[in-house]
Design a protein around this motif. Sequence first.
Motif, PDB file in Angstrom:
ATOM      1  N   TRP A 128      26.655 -21.627 -24.989  1.00  0.00           N
ATOM      2  CA  TRP A 128      26.192 -20.445 -25.731  1.00  0.00           C
ATOM      3  C   TRP A 128      26.307 -20.567 -27.244  1.00  0.00           C
ATOM      4  CZ3 TRP A 128      30.140 -17.915 -28.358  1.00  0.00           C
ATOM      5  CH2 TRP A 128      31.438 -18.197 -27.934  1.00  0.00           C
ATOM      6  N   LEU A 129      27.013 -21.578 -27.762  1.00  0.00           N
ATOM      7  CA  LEU A 129      26.930 -21.855 -29.194  1.00  0.00           C
ATOM      8  C   LEU A 129      25.607 -22.583 -29.477  1.00  0.00           C
ATOM      9  CD1 LEU A 129      30.561 -23.081 -30.025  1.00  0.00           C
ATOM     10  CD2 LEU A 129      29.590 -20.819 -30.431  1.00  0.00           C
ATOM     11  N   ASP A 130      25.285 -22.770 -30.738  1.00  0.00           N
ATOM     12  CA  ASP A 130      24.064 -23.506 -31.071  1.00  0.00           C
ATOM     13  C   ASP A 130      24.348 -25.001 -31.027  1.00  0.00           C
ATOM     14  OD1 ASP A 130      24.190 -24.531 -34.243  1.00  0.00           O
ATOM     15  OD2 ASP A 130      25.604 -22.961 -33.670  1.00  0.00           O
ATOM     16  N   GLU A 131      23.334 -25.792 -31.323  1.00  0.00           N
ATOM     17  CA  GLU A 131      23.438 -27.250 -31.203  1.00  0.00           C
ATOM     18  C   GLU A 131      24.440 -27.869 -32.169  1.00  0.00           C
ATOM     19  OE1 GLU A 131      19.513 -28.565 -33.699  1.00  0.00           O
ATOM     20  OE2 GLU A 131      19.289 -27.101 -32.075  1.00  0.00           O
ATOM     21  N   CYS A 137      31.109 -17.490 -38.457  1.00  0.00           N
ATOM     22  CA  CYS A 137      29.997 -16.715 -39.000  1.00  0.00           C
ATOM     23  C   CYS A 137      28.938 -17.598 -39.633  1.00  0.00           C
ATOM     24  CB  CYS A 137      30.545 -15.732 -40.035  1.00  0.00           C
ATOM     25  SG  CYS A 137      29.287 -14.798 -40.918  1.00  0.00           S
ATOM     26  N   ALA A 138      27.698 -17.400 -39.248  1.00  0.00           N
ATOM     27  CA  ALA A 138      26.569 -18.134 -39.826  1.00  0.00           C
ATOM     28  C   ALA A 138      26.098 -17.450 -41.111  1.00  0.00           C
ATOM     29  CB  ALA A 138      25.428 -18.231 -38.817  1.00  0.00           C
ATOM     30  N   TYR A 139      25.116 -18.063 -41.777  1.00  0.00           N
ATOM     31  CA  TYR A 139      24.595 -17.545 -43.043  1.00  0.00           C
ATOM     32  C   TYR A 139      23.068 -17.482 -42.936  1.00  0.00           C
ATOM     33  CZ  TYR A 139      23.965 -17.118 -48.145  1.00  0.00           C
ATOM     34  OH  TYR A 139      23.624 -16.696 -49.408  1.00  0.00           O
ATOM     35  N   GLU A 144      15.607 -13.072 -39.278  1.00  0.00           N
ATOM     36  CA  GLU A 144      14.876 -13.681 -38.167  1.00  0.00           C
ATOM     37  C   GLU A 144      15.202 -15.155 -37.981  1.00  0.00           C
ATOM     38  OE1 GLU A 144      13.316 -12.009 -40.710  1.00  0.00           O
ATOM     39  OE2 GLU A 144      13.362 -10.106 -39.603  1.00  0.00           O
ATOM     40  N   GLU A 145      15.983 -15.733 -38.861  1.00  0.00           N
ATOM     41  CA  GLU A 145      16.266 -17.158 -38.813  1.00  0.00           C
ATOM     42  C   GLU A 145      17.018 -17.516 -37.531  1.00  0.00           C
ATOM     43  OE1 GLU A 145      16.881 -20.083 -42.540  1.00  0.00           O
ATOM     44  OE2 GLU A 145      18.375 -18.522 -42.281  1.00  0.00           O
ATOM     45  N   SER A 146      16.812 -18.731 -37.028  1.00  0.00           N
ATOM     46  CA  SER A 146      17.503 -19.172 -35.823  1.00  0.00           C
ATOM     47  C   SER A 146      18.987 -19.339 -36.104  1.00  0.00           C
ATOM     48  CB  SER A 146      16.923 -20.495 -35.326  1.00  0.00           C
ATOM     49  OG  SER A 146      17.309 -21.563 -36.188  1.00  0.00           O
ATOM     50  N   LEU A 147      19.796 -19.260 -35.061  1.00  0.00           N
ATOM     51  CA  LEU A 147      21.235 -19.414 -35.219  1.00  0.00           C
ATOM     52  C   LEU A 147      21.586 -20.813 -35.722  1.00  0.00           C
ATOM     53  CD1 LEU A 147      24.127 -18.383 -34.864  1.00  0.00           C
ATOM     54  CD2 LEU A 147      24.006 -19.091 -32.461  1.00  0.00           C
ATOM     55  N   ALA A 148      20.952 -21.831 -35.172  1.00  0.00           N
ATOM     56  CA  ALA A 148      21.261 -23.203 -35.597  1.00  0.00           C
ATOM     57  C   ALA A 148      20.970 -23.396 -37.078  1.00  0.00           C
ATOM     58  CB  ALA A 148      20.461 -24.199 -34.761  1.00  0.00           C
ATOM     59  N   LEU A 325      27.108 -12.776 -33.958  1.00  0.00           N
ATOM     60  CA  LEU A 325      27.631 -12.314 -32.669  1.00  0.00           C
ATOM     61  C   LEU A 325      26.534 -11.815 -31.752  1.00  0.00           C
ATOM     62  CD1 LEU A 325      30.789 -10.774 -34.198  1.00  0.00           C
ATOM     63  CD2 LEU A 325      30.873 -12.209 -32.148  1.00  0.00           C
ATOM     64  N   GLU A 326      25.490 -11.236 -32.313  1.00  0.00           N
ATOM     65  CA  GLU A 326      24.351 -10.835 -31.484  1.00  0.00           C
ATOM     66  C   GLU A 326      23.732 -12.052 -30.806  1.00  0.00           C
ATOM     67  OE1 GLU A 326      23.016  -6.911 -34.132  1.00  0.00           O
ATOM     68  OE2 GLU A 326      21.943  -8.834 -34.359  1.00  0.00           O
ATOM     69  N   HIS A 327      23.592 -13.145 -31.554  1.00  0.00           N
ATOM     70  CA  HIS A 327      23.072 -14.385 -30.973  1.00  0.00           C
ATOM     71  C   HIS A 327      24.008 -14.907 -29.882  1.00  0.00           C
ATOM     72  CE1 HIS A 327      19.496 -15.605 -33.298  1.00  0.00           C
ATOM     73  NE2 HIS A 327      20.065 -14.995 -34.326  1.00  0.00           N
ATOM     74  N   TRP A 328      25.299 -14.934 -30.166  1.00  0.00           N
ATOM     75  CA  TRP A 328      26.250 -15.455 -29.184  1.00  0.00           C
ATOM     76  C   TRP A 328      26.245 -14.618 -27.909  1.00  0.00           C
ATOM     77  CZ3 TRP A 328      30.970 -16.131 -32.984  1.00  0.00           C
ATOM     78  CH2 TRP A 328      30.762 -17.279 -33.771  1.00  0.00           C
ATOM     79  N   ALA A 329      26.233 -13.300 -28.067  1.00  0.00           N
ATOM     80  CA  ALA A 329      26.250 -12.417 -26.897  1.00  0.00           C
ATOM     81  C   ALA A 329      24.996 -12.624 -26.045  1.00  0.00           C
ATOM     82  CB  ALA A 329      26.370 -10.960 -27.336  1.00  0.00           C
ATOM     83  N   ARG A 330      23.849 -12.758 -26.696  1.00  0.00           N
ATOM     84  CA  ARG A 330      22.600 -12.992 -25.960  1.00  0.00           C
ATOM     85  C   ARG A 330      22.624 -14.363 -25.273  1.00  0.00           C
ATOM     86  NH1 ARG A 330      19.529 -11.478 -29.632  1.00  0.00           N
ATOM     87  NH2 ARG A 330      19.121 -13.475 -30.676  1.00  0.00           N
ATOM     88  N   ASN A 331      23.078 -15.381 -26.003  1.00  0.00           N
ATOM     89  CA  ASN A 331      23.167 -16.715 -25.407  1.00  0.00           C
ATOM     90  C   ASN A 331      24.119 -16.732 -24.211  1.00  0.00           C
ATOM     91  OD1 ASN A 331      21.496 -17.565 -27.473  1.00  0.00           O
ATOM     92  ND2 ASN A 331      23.089 -18.635 -28.613  1.00  0.00           N
ATOM     93  N   PHE A 332      25.216 -16.001 -24.339  1.00  0.00           N
ATOM     94  CA  PHE A 332      26.203 -15.928 -23.262  1.00  0.00           C
ATOM     95  C   PHE A 332      25.569 -15.337 -21.999  1.00  0.00           C
ATOM     96  CE2 PHE A 332      29.577 -13.736 -20.937  1.00  0.00           C
ATOM     97  CZ  PHE A 332      30.533 -14.727 -20.811  1.00  0.00           C
ATOM     98  N   GLU A 333      24.820 -14.245 -22.152  1.00  0.00           N
ATOM     99  CA  GLU A 333      24.185 -13.617 -20.995  1.00  0.00           C
ATOM    100  C   GLU A 333      23.157 -14.550 -20.360  1.00  0.00           C
ATOM    101  OE1 GLU A 333      25.116 -10.819 -19.614  1.00  0.00           O
ATOM    102  OE2 GLU A 333      26.581 -10.366 -21.178  1.00  0.00           O
TER     103      GLU A 333
END
Length: 391
Positions: A128-131, A137-139, A144-148, A325-333
């Motif tokens: 569920w983390l990115d590559e 915390c990301a920047y 709309e930018e991707s998590l990675a 965290l929104e990205h992580w929560a979605r990836n986790f699900e």
Amino acid sequence: MNVDKVFYKNLFKNLFADPCLVEFWDGEVEQFGEGVAKFLIILREPIPKSEILRDSSLAFGEAYMRGRIEIEGTIRDVVESLYNNKDSFLYQSPSYLKLTRFISNGVKKSRENVQYHYDIGNDFYQLWLDETMTYSCAYFKSPEESLAQAQRNKIEHILRKLNLQKGQRLLDIGCGWGELILAAALKYQTRALGITLSQEQFEKTRARIDHENLNDLVDVQLLDYRELKGQAFDRIVSVGMIEHVGKEHLEEYFRAVQGLLVEGGISLLHSITGRDGGGTDSWIDKYIFPGGYIPRVSELMKHMEDYGLYLLDAESLRNHYTRTLEHWARNFEEALPLIRKNKDETFVRMWRLYLNSCAASFHSGNIDLHQLLFTKGPNNCLPWTRNYIYS
């Protein structure tokens, strides 16, 4: 009327900032607050009043983990509604938690605490983390930018703030899976050392260094920062580590950094920060980050001043952490079919609650994320404007 139900109805009457529905264990449904209900809380069975009165956050967290509470709507909405009501139990720290802030995190205890969370397994975090395997915390240059990409932005943002020069020595305290030290060596030809207390992170970072053929520039050690002796660094960075130090060891951290930095050296601290102690939660302390403490910005600055460290820049990335965290929560699900192969439902619900409640906490302003840039003694060689960071 059942005594337990009277207790609960009084409890829910002023608990949330938003209107909600509560379904009791006997099927009765009641609305609390006026207007359209934002979520439905289903109580499968009563939670003992003694548990709620002793520690409401822990009681409700454990009840959700064990399936005694269900939620229709989102967990994040429920928790954020609690945080938005300043009279809710989330703002009432139990007495035992106040004591845990002063429990000593020595080298042995710190290693145990870190391994409890980070040595769940690299395979789990990869789901569920990115590559980049970056767990902080990301920047985001745009929402709309991707998590990675946002994580790569974060690494570059930090390295630019440090004003890295070729051949300098960089120390990363709590280096995670090594993305920052690898990027520093690849782009800036920096000689980088990463240290971690996680066996899993150490092994993964060691493998990445070998894969990139960077052994002449990059090293990783399974080491506590207090065990580093007789070394000096031009730059020191720490991302998401000081939250594990503990209140009584904050002073020790800055003393160590001051001793490891060369005169005029630059350090960046990337840390979750709290307000009036509100960022420390008993459920998080027991199940997610044992021994953790969320410091206030004023605490961190006080320790800097005590050790002759000069604050250059402070930046809040609170909204960036909400989006992370929104990205992580979605990836986790999305990864649940694979996660459930090795983890039980209590674990799944625990992590779902953790990720979503953290997103709510940042979005509501209950906690923040700051990057603090400072030097050992005055540094008169840095550029006079921030253009070097953003150009």
